[in-house]
Design a protein around this motif. Structure first.
Motif, mmCIF file in Angstrom:
data_model
loop_
_atom_site.group_PDB
_atom_site.id
_atom_site.type_symbol
_atom_site.label_atom_id
_atom_site.label_comp_id
_atom_site.label_asym_id
_atom_site.label_seq_id
_atom_site.Cartn_x
_atom_site.Cartn_y
_atom_site.Cartn_z
ATOM 1 N N LEU A 228 0.902 -1.210 -0.076
ATOM 2 C CA LEU A 228 0.031 0.077 0.048
ATOM 3 C C LEU A 228 0.947 1.243 0.156
ATOM 4 O O LEU A 228 1.776 1.213 0.624
ATOM 5 C CB LEU A 228 -0.965 -0.077 1.141
ATOM 6 C CG LEU A 228 -1.959 -1.092 1.172
ATOM 7 C CD1 LEU A 228 -2.821 -0.898 2.657
ATOM 8 C CD2 LEU A 228 -2.719 -1.082 -0.039
ATOM 9 N N ALA A 229 0.388 2.313 -0.629
ATOM 10 C CA ALA A 229 1.071 3.449 -0.725
ATOM 11 C C ALA A 229 0.734 4.484 0.456
ATOM 12 O O ALA A 229 1.551 5.367 0.824
ATOM 13 C CB ALA A 229 0.865 4.351 -2.144
ATOM 14 N N ARG A 230 -0.300 4.122 1.136
ATOM 15 C CA ARG A 230 -0.649 5.009 2.286
ATOM 16 C C ARG A 230 -1.714 4.063 3.151
ATOM 17 O O ARG A 230 -1.976 3.039 2.708
ATOM 18 C CB ARG A 230 -1.444 6.141 1.844
ATOM 19 C CG ARG A 230 -2.855 6.062 0.936
ATOM 20 C CD ARG A 230 -3.170 7.409 0.887
ATOM 21 N NE ARG A 230 -4.458 7.181 0.131
ATOM 22 C CZ ARG A 230 -4.866 7.309 -1.251
ATOM 23 N NH1 ARG A 230 -3.955 7.183 -2.141
ATOM 24 N NH2 ARG A 230 -6.142 7.080 -1.767
ATOM 25 N N ASP A 231 -2.012 4.666 4.200
ATOM 26 C CA ASP A 231 -2.571 3.768 5.310
ATOM 27 C C ASP A 231 -3.926 3.221 4.813
ATOM 28 O O ASP A 231 -4.617 4.070 3.953
ATOM 29 C CB ASP A 231 -2.846 4.691 6.431
ATOM 30 C CG ASP A 231 -3.161 3.791 7.610
ATOM 31 O OD1 ASP A 231 -2.339 3.266 8.365
ATOM 32 O OD2 ASP A 231 -4.654 3.872 7.837
ATOM 33 N N ALA A 232 -4.260 2.024 5.290
ATOM 34 C CA ALA A 232 -5.415 1.377 4.810
ATOM 35 C C ALA A 232 -6.928 2.219 4.975
ATOM 36 O O ALA A 232 -7.616 2.132 4.375
ATOM 37 C CB ALA A 232 -5.718 0.006 5.211
ATOM 38 N N ALA A 233 -6.759 2.927 6.129
ATOM 39 C CA ALA A 233 -7.837 3.703 6.406
ATOM 40 C C ALA A 233 -8.060 4.995 5.627
ATOM 41 O O ALA A 233 -9.122 5.630 5.503
ATOM 42 C CB ALA A 233 -7.803 4.187 7.893
ATOM 43 N N GLU A 234 -7.005 5.398 4.766
ATOM 44 C CA GLU A 234 -7.258 6.344 3.937
ATOM 45 C C GLU A 234 -7.506 6.038 2.621
ATOM 46 O O GLU A 234 -7.353 6.845 1.636
ATOM 47 C CB GLU A 234 -5.804 7.143 3.979
ATOM 48 C CG GLU A 234 -5.370 7.628 5.298
ATOM 49 C CD GLU A 234 -6.228 8.733 5.693
ATOM 50 O OE1 GLU A 234 -6.887 9.357 5.103
ATOM 51 O OE2 GLU A 234 -6.565 8.445 7.135
ATOM 52 N N ILE A 235 -7.669 4.688 2.252
ATOM 53 C CA ILE A 235 -7.937 4.316 1.026
ATOM 54 C C ILE A 235 -9.440 3.815 0.921
ATOM 55 O O ILE A 235 -10.071 2.878 1.810
ATOM 56 C CB ILE A 235 -6.865 2.892 0.384
ATOM 57 C CG1 ILE A 235 -5.417 3.428 0.549
ATOM 58 C CG2 ILE A 235 -7.518 2.552 -0.880
ATOM 59 C CD1 ILE A 235 -4.726 2.413 0.254
#
Lengths: 166, 166
Positions: B67-74
């Motif tokens: 992931l390129a960023r946190d899972a909560a931000e996708i």
DNA sequence: GGAGTGATACTCGGATATCTGGTGTCCGAGTTTTCGCGG
DNA sequence: CCGCGAAAACTCGGACACCAGATATCCGAGTATCACTCC
């Protein structure tokens, strides 16, 4: 994801047909000419609207199409589903049940979480579409369109509509 | 209207990738095998996720995706738009400006009423999709799936993930 | 002049080609590892 | 034993066939109209 172009054609035709007086009809040829689209192809979509119970078709000379029920009882969702089909856009193929970690099929009780999310989003979409009736759409056009278009269309309608024979 | 099958693949892959520990990666080949789908075709969609800034790709042996960023931000919307494109499903071709009753183009100020209705419905759809994050989807799977699948997947993940080199 | 009847013209409906976009595959570019060699 | 270097193996990335569904068209079935004939 792309919606069939026929949806646009069908919706516009429905608005025009909703402007007919009484139980008059208008032939598909006139609708095609009015919108500047292929007549034969438009007939395909008009038939779909007939099959769905939105339009009624009258055969023979002086025949054509008219609404099958009141414009206030026809939603945009009805038109979209009539032409584009009722199948959901997202179709879960249960890939979670494939691959090395899969177990027997009966272990997968509830629907896939992704499927649930996608289907609930589509439900929101359908609900929004169902909030627009043909009557409200026609009213919107009548209030926002250029006066020349309105009068021109009314004149054109009077010239092309076929009065009911009853 | 049909959503690309790649959306389903991408979403499932994203959930699996979200289960990696730390900044570990997992190769596309393993993801394809896990889901029982074509590897080469899946890569096409994984690349789309990379381009959209959802995944990061690491080349070479011991490389893969994370992931390129946190899972909560996708959000699910991010994944859908990455693979299926951001273009709206309904595309107004302005057929109201064609045909015998049309006037000059500048007279059609506001967007077509049908177009407005369709786009607002799509906005509702997007909003619903944006309400689901990758973190919430993964949590849902973790709580509803069969325990054997969970443990099997964890074991499989441990066998296939590539620890970060940093 | 009026009624009946046949031909006619116009309508919708279904079967048939064409074409774009999704589906699926292959080969090439790039990077890390690994093995061998020399010091 | 340690450092260096070249080859190799594995990864992702983009270019090339294939196929289903939407697009577009044509021909046939059915019906109200109209003209002609007969009474």
């Amino acid at each position: 994801m792309k919606l069939s172009e026929g949806v646009e054609w069908g919706a516009h035709c429905a608005i025009v047909v909703a402007g007919l007086t009484g139980r008059a009809t208008i032939p598909g040829k006139a609708l095609a000419e009015y919108h500047g689209v292929s007549e034969t192809y438009l007939l395909k979509h008009l038939k779909a609207l007939v099959t769905a119970g939105i339009f009624e078709s009258v055969p023979g000379p002086r025949g054509g199409y008219r609404l099958a029920r009141d414009a206030a009882e026809i939603t945009l969702l009805d038109i979209v589903e009539a032409i584009d089909g009722k199948q959901p856009a997202f179709r879960c193929t249960e890939i979670r049940q494939r691959g090395p970690t899969a177990v027997e099929a009966c272990a997968y009780r509830g629907p896939c979480g992704i499927n649930r999310a996608m289907l609930s989003a589509e439900a929101a979409w359908r609900q929004a579409l169902a909030g627009h009736t043909l009557a409200s759409l026609a009213a919107g056009v009548a209030t926002t369109a250029d006066p020349r278009v309105i009068s021109g269309t009314q004149e054109w309608l009077a010239r092309n509509e076929r009065k009911s024979i009853s």
